[in-house]
Design a protein around this motif. Structure first.
Motif, PDB file in Angstrom:
ATOM      1  N   ILE A   5       2.892   8.690 -32.254  1.00  0.00           N
ATOM      2  CA  ILE A   5       3.968   9.459 -31.614  1.00  0.00           C
ATOM      3  C   ILE A   5       4.266  10.717 -32.421  1.00  0.00           C
ATOM      4  CG2 ILE A   5       6.415   9.438 -30.994  1.00  0.00           C
ATOM      5  CD1 ILE A   5       6.040   6.426 -30.379  1.00  0.00           C
ATOM      6  N   ARG A   6       4.330  10.567 -33.729  1.00  0.00           N
ATOM      7  CA  ARG A   6       4.586  11.741 -34.577  1.00  0.00           C
ATOM      8  C   ARG A   6       3.451  12.755 -34.441  1.00  0.00           C
ATOM      9  NH1 ARG A   6       8.701  10.829 -39.103  1.00  0.00           N
ATOM     10  NH2 ARG A   6       9.692   8.947 -38.382  1.00  0.00           N
ATOM     11  N   LEU A   7       2.227  12.260 -34.392  1.00  0.00           N
ATOM     12  CA  LEU A   7       1.082  13.160 -34.238  1.00  0.00           C
ATOM     13  C   LEU A   7       1.159  13.896 -32.898  1.00  0.00           C
ATOM     14  CD1 LEU A   7      -1.581  14.308 -35.253  1.00  0.00           C
ATOM     15  CD2 LEU A   7      -2.722  12.265 -34.325  1.00  0.00           C
ATOM     16  N   LYS A   8       1.449  13.196 -31.827  1.00  0.00           N
ATOM     17  CA  LYS A   8       1.595  13.838 -30.513  1.00  0.00           C
ATOM     18  C   LYS A   8       2.671  14.915 -30.552  1.00  0.00           C
ATOM     19  CE  LYS A   8       0.525   9.663 -27.970  1.00  0.00           C
ATOM     20  NZ  LYS A   8       1.067   8.601 -27.096  1.00  0.00           N
ATOM     21  N   ASN A   9       3.816  14.594 -31.162  1.00  0.00           N
ATOM     22  CA  ASN A   9       4.913  15.563 -31.248  1.00  0.00           C
ATOM     23  C   ASN A   9       4.510  16.807 -32.030  1.00  0.00           C
ATOM     24  OD1 ASN A   9       6.585  13.870 -29.779  1.00  0.00           O
ATOM     25  ND2 ASN A   9       7.619  13.049 -31.575  1.00  0.00           N
ATOM     26  N   LEU A  10       3.798  16.609 -33.131  1.00  0.00           N
ATOM     27  CA  LEU A  10       3.367  17.756 -33.940  1.00  0.00           C
ATOM     28  C   LEU A  10       2.359  18.622 -33.184  1.00  0.00           C
ATOM     29  CD1 LEU A  10       3.067  15.987 -37.401  1.00  0.00           C
ATOM     30  CD2 LEU A  10       4.709  17.782 -36.781  1.00  0.00           C
ATOM     31  N   ILE A  11       1.481  17.987 -32.436  1.00  0.00           N
ATOM     32  CA  ILE A  11       0.505  18.735 -31.636  1.00  0.00           C
ATOM     33  C   ILE A  11       1.226  19.577 -30.591  1.00  0.00           C
ATOM     34  CG2 ILE A  11      -1.322  18.465 -29.901  1.00  0.00           C
ATOM     35  CD1 ILE A  11      -2.315  16.033 -31.578  1.00  0.00           C
ATOM     36  N   GLU A  12       2.229  18.987 -29.952  1.00  0.00           N
ATOM     37  CA  GLU A  12       3.003  19.729 -28.954  1.00  0.00           C
ATOM     38  C   GLU A  12       3.782  20.880 -29.593  1.00  0.00           C
ATOM     39  OE1 GLU A  12       5.452  17.016 -26.721  1.00  0.00           O
ATOM     40  OE2 GLU A  12       3.717  15.856 -26.061  1.00  0.00           O
ATOM     41  N   GLU A  13       4.418  20.596 -30.739  1.00  0.00           N
ATOM     42  CA  GLU A  13       5.184  21.641 -31.421  1.00  0.00           C
ATOM     43  C   GLU A  13       4.298  22.807 -31.836  1.00  0.00           C
ATOM     44  OE1 GLU A  13       7.256  19.974 -34.777  1.00  0.00           O
ATOM     45  OE2 GLU A  13       8.239  18.465 -33.518  1.00  0.00           O
ATOM     46  N   ARG A  14       3.125  22.505 -32.321  1.00  0.00           N
ATOM     47  CA  ARG A  14       2.196  23.528 -32.805  1.00  0.00           C
ATOM     48  C   ARG A  14       1.467  24.206 -31.636  1.00  0.00           C
ATOM     49  NH1 ARG A  14      -0.709  24.731 -37.756  1.00  0.00           N
ATOM     50  NH2 ARG A  14       1.122  23.965 -38.821  1.00  0.00           N
ATOM     51  N   GLU A  15       1.530  23.571 -30.455  1.00  0.00           N
ATOM     52  CA  GLU A  15       0.852  24.063 -29.248  1.00  0.00           C
ATOM     53  C   GLU A  15      -0.633  24.283 -29.518  1.00  0.00           C
ATOM     54  OE1 GLU A  15       3.030  27.548 -27.992  1.00  0.00           O
ATOM     55  OE2 GLU A  15       4.710  26.344 -27.286  1.00  0.00           O
ATOM     56  N   GLY A  34      -8.388   8.758 -30.599  1.00  0.00           N
ATOM     57  CA  GLY A  34      -8.038   7.401 -31.035  1.00  0.00           C
ATOM     58  C   GLY A  34      -6.749   7.369 -31.830  1.00  0.00           C
ATOM     59  N   TYR A  35      -6.529   8.390 -32.659  1.00  0.00           N
ATOM     60  CA  TYR A  35      -5.277   8.472 -33.409  1.00  0.00           C
ATOM     61  C   TYR A  35      -4.097   8.672 -32.459  1.00  0.00           C
ATOM     62  CZ  TYR A  35      -8.398   9.620 -37.367  1.00  0.00           C
ATOM     63  OH  TYR A  35      -9.381   9.637 -38.319  1.00  0.00           O
ATOM     64  N   ILE A  36      -4.285   9.562 -31.502  1.00  0.00           N
ATOM     65  CA  ILE A  36      -3.209   9.889 -30.562  1.00  0.00           C
ATOM     66  C   ILE A  36      -2.856   8.699 -29.680  1.00  0.00           C
ATOM     67  CG2 ILE A  36      -2.662  11.331 -28.545  1.00  0.00           C
ATOM     68  CD1 ILE A  36      -4.317  13.565 -29.960  1.00  0.00           C
ATOM     69  N   ASN A  37      -3.863   7.935 -29.290  1.00  0.00           N
ATOM     70  CA  ASN A  37      -3.634   6.793 -28.404  1.00  0.00           C
ATOM     71  C   ASN A  37      -3.409   5.482 -29.153  1.00  0.00           C
ATOM     72  OD1 ASN A  37      -3.757   8.017 -25.738  1.00  0.00           O
ATOM     73  ND2 ASN A  37      -5.834   8.564 -26.353  1.00  0.00           N
ATOM     74  N   ASN A  38      -3.261   5.575 -30.460  1.00  0.00           N
ATOM     75  CA  ASN A  38      -2.866   4.453 -31.297  1.00  0.00           C
ATOM     76  C   ASN A  38      -3.876   3.298 -31.335  1.00  0.00           C
ATOM     77  OD1 ASN A  38      -1.054   3.463 -33.180  1.00  0.00           O
ATOM     78  ND2 ASN A  38       0.130   2.336 -31.654  1.00  0.00           N
TER      79      ASN A  38
END
Length: 120
Positions: A5-15, A34-38
């Motif tokens: 979840i944190r990785l997804k949020n950072l990807i979105e924030e960084r666009e 795989g990291y994003i989908n846990n």
């Protein structure tokens, strides 16, 4: 909050796209997915590269802390070393060190007040 979840949020924030991020981190797009989908976890070196890329701490990525970056320390390296030494001592030695510090502090106060004699 877990790592994915944190990785997804950072990807979105960084666009940033997953493809671009996988190139930047030198990992396969399927590995990043795989990291994003846990269903995968990064190794130590990849985790550090992610933290550097997103400018966050590894503790934040791992969900150990909610602050993205630790607050900068107001201590100098000497002050930090003194605290480290103090914490490594047994309680009796800590008390002795505190007594010595108070003695030197009182000498400093007397010197500032114009009295240079150490025993006055």
């Amino acid at each position: 909050m877990d790592f994915s979840i944190r990785l997804k949020n950072l990807i979105e924030e960084r666009e940033v796209t997953q493809k671009r991020l996988s190139l930047e981190l030198h990992i396969a797009p399927t590995t990043l997915n795989g990291y994003i989908n846990n269903y995968r976890e990064p190794d130590f070196h990849t985790l550090v590269r992610m933290a550097r890329y997103f400018d966050v701490s590894t503790d934040y990525l791992l969900g150990l802390k909610d602050e993205k970056k630790p607050a900068p320390s107001a201590l100098s390296s000497t002050e930090g070393a003194l605290i480290h030494i103090y914490r490594s001592l047994i309680p009796e030695r800590q008390e002795l060190l505190m007594e010595q510090a108070k003695f030197y502090q009182s000498l400093s106060s007397k010197k500032q007040n114009g009295n240079n004699h150490p025993l006055s």
